[in-house]
Design an enzyme around this catalytic site. Structure first.
Site, mmCIF file in Angstrom:
data_model
loop_
_atom_site.group_PDB
_atom_site.id
_atom_site.type_symbol
_atom_site.label_atom_id
_atom_site.label_comp_id
_atom_site.label_asym_id
_atom_site.label_seq_id
_atom_site.Cartn_x
_atom_site.Cartn_y
_atom_site.Cartn_z
ATOM 1 C CG ASP A 192 -7.310 -7.316 6.802
ATOM 2 O OD1 ASP A 192 -6.383 -7.060 7.596
ATOM 3 O OD2 ASP A 192 -7.531 -6.620 5.796
ATOM 4 C CE1 TYR A 207 2.164 -7.270 -4.252
ATOM 5 C CE2 TYR A 207 1.169 -6.424 -2.242
ATOM 6 C CZ TYR A 207 1.938 -7.367 -2.896
ATOM 7 O OH TYR A 207 2.466 -8.417 -2.193
ATOM 8 N N GLY A 208 -2.617 -5.455 -4.078
ATOM 9 C CA GLY A 208 -3.378 -5.579 -2.825
ATOM 10 C C GLY A 208 -4.396 -4.483 -2.591
ATOM 11 N N GLY A 209 -4.312 -3.898 -1.398
ATOM 12 C CA GLY A 209 -5.267 -2.888 -0.956
ATOM 13 C C GLY A 209 -5.339 -1.666 -1.870
ATOM 14 N NE ARG A 242 0.141 -8.488 2.561
ATOM 15 C CZ ARG A 242 -0.428 -8.182 3.723
ATOM 16 N NH1 ARG A 242 -1.516 -8.792 4.106
ATOM 17 N NH2 ARG A 242 0.109 -7.276 4.508
ATOM 18 C CG HIS A 287 -7.103 -3.117 10.024
ATOM 19 N ND1 HIS A 287 -5.809 -2.627 10.120
ATOM 20 C CD2 HIS A 287 -7.037 -4.165 9.175
ATOM 21 C CE1 HIS A 287 -5.014 -3.358 9.352
ATOM 22 N NE2 HIS A 287 -5.724 -4.292 8.776
ATOM 23 C CB SER A 329 -0.701 -3.579 8.096
ATOM 24 O OG SER A 329 -1.854 -2.833 7.805
ATOM 25 C CB CYS A 362 0.793 -6.435 14.039
ATOM 26 S SG CYS A 362 1.938 -5.091 13.717
ATOM 27 C CE LYS A 396 -6.292 -3.737 4.484
ATOM 28 N NZ LYS A 396 -6.437 -4.151 5.878
ATOM 29 N NE ARG A 407 -2.310 -1.186 3.570
ATOM 30 C CZ ARG A 407 -1.764 -0.400 4.469
ATOM 31 N NH1 ARG A 407 -1.831 0.922 4.341
ATOM 32 N NH2 ARG A 407 -1.156 -0.903 5.519
#
Ligand code: GTP
Ligand code: SPV
Ligand code: MN
Length: 610
Positions: A303, A223-225, A394, A252, A274, A276, A232, A84
């Site tokens: 998530d 990519y991703g979020g 991921r 979250h 994120s 963690c 997100k 992100r």
């Protein structure tokens, strides 16, 4: 359906669109983006097969060995597009003060003008995919329908895993249903005859939210979020503003169930920043002695949690997603067998390493093989001295492939929540576990939550930053107003969840973790559950309720001594005074919108410390 379109002439879509507003919007955006084709995605397995074949052909995906990883693929992103981009993420509310000091803001009109320019012709030479999606069980009262227009087929196949997508959502939308328009382009138009790259993207990125009009525009990243806009962008940033307006919460958080030996099932949520440990905790497998004793764990989400006061009087939670976009490094049969099962088939891996057997590998999976192709596509050996998998690599895997998925995970009424857990990566200061005195104190713990930064966002890794409720990068409005909303929710919840703070990441002077973590975290969960049901006393301290050694189960935890427990649980006045100063700096930033109750909590903490 698929039809060749004459650029700039989107008088008629190549498919029937009974929703007039949707049809109008698609046509308008098509004129701006100028794709070669427009395709309505139905979310079918045939569509998945066709798109993955096409992505293998274009070298975006590598098909993994079908015996090792059935129907699974590896993608390698461009090295500039691996996480992100928080400094390129914008909340464009009409008033700057509604975005607040923790979000980047531009005036919506100005941002739209700028974006129209960026998106102009951005899909030339590409296909615009129309992806109807639904966050939340389709028949849930909270479900949000969106439509993502994207020029990335990788996004389409990822969305099929991550949310309800395609025909069934199109049907739900009907002729008059409302939807959240989400426009996405990788920002890499192709001239006639120009060959494509495996991971097209643009150096300039914009991840933009318009909270008042409930719109998302994302440019430049795949990519991703940044690109799977249901996650997100919709389920957190846009949903948090909707939730504020309608009396619910978009958080979250993981959601999990815990069944104790007496058969009582307790659900809890946990908000960790994120990378963690949400996925790890949500999928926790209890150690064997706990399993034998009758402890069972289930997963509802890893998530995102949407919470609202339910019929039972408790907060109820649903997971708006249907898949995991989980951190690969550190995931193994030892650390997280449920994740390993979940990613065993029908999975897209991004930025992990490729083995000589056409399998996947990442740091922490097993002993390093003697040869790999690393995430950048180069040969790698254990002597290479660099990571084989990107730190933010991921797996995108279907949630129902997780062996301990909760039977209620798609219940439109959600699951009743008894505990909310906050926490982060804190090498010092924060003890393993403590409990808030009450809701307001619990909100204060969430609001002052901090963590070492991780690889989930681009930027520096390893400094402690404030990440209230793990929502700093995901709150769609002013963080002070968000705290006020948390405090206000108390009035609407008859049976309040208890609030806790945990820290799996505390280290000794030599840099070793003081707590074994992972599946042993069940011991902390056991204490939480027993506290929720009033089964054991807590020890009152200046920071909250803590477990006494006698009430904390370490039976079967080889070699974990009373001294080690004390070290993991210690809180030191001097550490906390520094902590209070750092918290205060963050509160000052939010001064104009900070609820008085939290400033008061701050003073109470100082008084208790004095
Ligand atoms: P996002 O998907 O980015 O929101 O993150 P997440 O919160 O789901 O993170 P995830 O569970 O994937 O966390 C992965 C990281 O946390 C890895 O580096 C793990 O090794 C580490 N981790 C998870 N649980 C523990 C634990 O109990 N102890 C320690 N020391 N590390 C842990
Ligand atoms: C996070 O960063 O919190 C994630 C990964 O869950 S992403 O979807 O890329 O934001
Ligand atoms: Mn996350």
């Amino acid at each position: 359906m698929n039809a060749n379109m004459n650029t700039n002439e989107f008088e008629k879509l190549p498919f029937d669109c009974p929703n007039v507003a949707l049809e109008k919007w698609i046509r308008k955006m098509a004129v701006v983006c100028q794709p070669d084709r427009i395709v309505l995605c139905d979310g079918s397995d045939q569509e998945w097969d066709a798109l993955t074949d096409q992505l293998v052909e274009s070298k975006t995906l590598i098909r993994l060995d079908p015996k090792l990883h059935p129907n699974s693929f590896l993608a390698r992103s461009h090295p500039s597009d691996t996480a992100r981009v928080e400094d390129r993420t914008f909340i464009c509310s009409l008033r700057e003060s509604d975005a607040g000091p923790t979000n980047h803001w531009r005036h919506p009109e100005k941002m739209k003008a700028l974006l129209r320019d960026k998106f102009q012709g951005s899909m030339q030479g590409r296909t615009m995919y129309v992806v109807p999606f639904c966050m939340g069980p389709i028949d849930s009262p909270l479900a949000l329908v969106g439509v993502e227009l994207t020029d990335s087929p990788y996004v389409v196949v990822s969305m099929k895993i991550m949310c309800h997508m395609g025909q069934k959502v199109f049907r739900k939308l009907g002729a008059h249903g409302a939807f959240i328009p989400c426009l996405h382009s990788v920002g890499a138009p192709l001239a006639k005859g120009q060959s494509d790259s495996a991971w097209p993207c643009n150096d300039e990125k914009y991840i933009v939210h318009f909270p008042e009009t409930r719109e998302v525009w994302s440019f430049g990243s795949g990519y991703g979020g940044n690109a799977l806009l249901g996650k997100k962008c919709v389920a957190l940033r846009i949903a948090s503003t909707i939730a504020r307006d309608h009396g619910w919460m978009a958080e979250h958080m993981l959601i999990m169930g815990l069944e104790s030996p007496d058969g009582v099932k307790t659900y809890l949520t946990a908000a960790f920043p994120s990378s963690c440990g949400k996925t790890n905790l949500a999928m926790i497998t209890p150690p064997e002695d706990y399993q034998k004793a009758g402890w069972k764990t289930t997963l509802v989400g890893d998530d995102i949690a949407w919470l609202w006061p339910g019929k039972s009087g408790k907060l109820h939670a649903i997971n708006p997603e249907t898949g995991f976009f989980g951190v690969a490094p550190g995931t193994s049969w030892q650390s997280n067998p449920n994740a390993m099962h979940a990613l065993s088939k029908n999975t897209i891996f991004t930025n992990v390493a490729l083995t000589d057997q056409n399998g996947v590998w990442w740091e922490g999976l097993s002993a390093p093989p003697s040869h790999l192709i690393d995430w950048t596509g180069q040969d790698w050996t254990p002597q290479s001295g660099r990571l084989a998998a990107h730190a933010n690599s991921r797996f995108t895997a279907p949630a129902d492939q997780c062996p301990n998925i909760d039977p209620e995970w798609q219940n439109p009424e959600g699951v009743p929540i008894d505990a909310i857990v906050f926490g982060g990566r804190r090498p010092t200061t924060m003890p393993l576990i403590f409990q808030a005195f009450d809701w307001t104190h619990g909100v204060f713990l969430g609001a002052t939550q901090g963590s070492e930064t991780t690889a989930a966002a681009s930027g520096t890794v390893g400094t402690v930053r404030r990440d209230p409720m793990a929502m700093l990068p995901f709150c769609g409005y002013n963080m002070g107003d968000y705290f006020a909303h948390w405090l206000d929710m108390r009035k609407h919840i008859r049976r309040l969840p208890r609030i806790f703070h945990v820290n799996w990441f505390r280290k000794d002077a030599q840099g070793n973790f003081l707590w074994p973590g992972f599946r042993q975290n069940i011991r902390v969960l056991e204490w939480i559950v027993k506290r929720c049901h009033g089964r054991i006393p807590g020890h009152e301290t200046p920071i909250g309720w803590t477990p006494d050694w006698e009430d904390f189960c370490v039976e079967g935890l080889e070699g974990f001594t009373h001294d080690q427990f004390d070290a993991a649980m210690e809180f030191r006045r001097e550490d906390f005074l520094a902590e209070i100063t750092s918290q205060n700096q963050f509160f000052l930033k939010l001064y104009h919108s900070m609820p008085k109750e939290l400033l008061c909590q701050h003073e109470l903490l100082m008084a208790r410390m004095a």
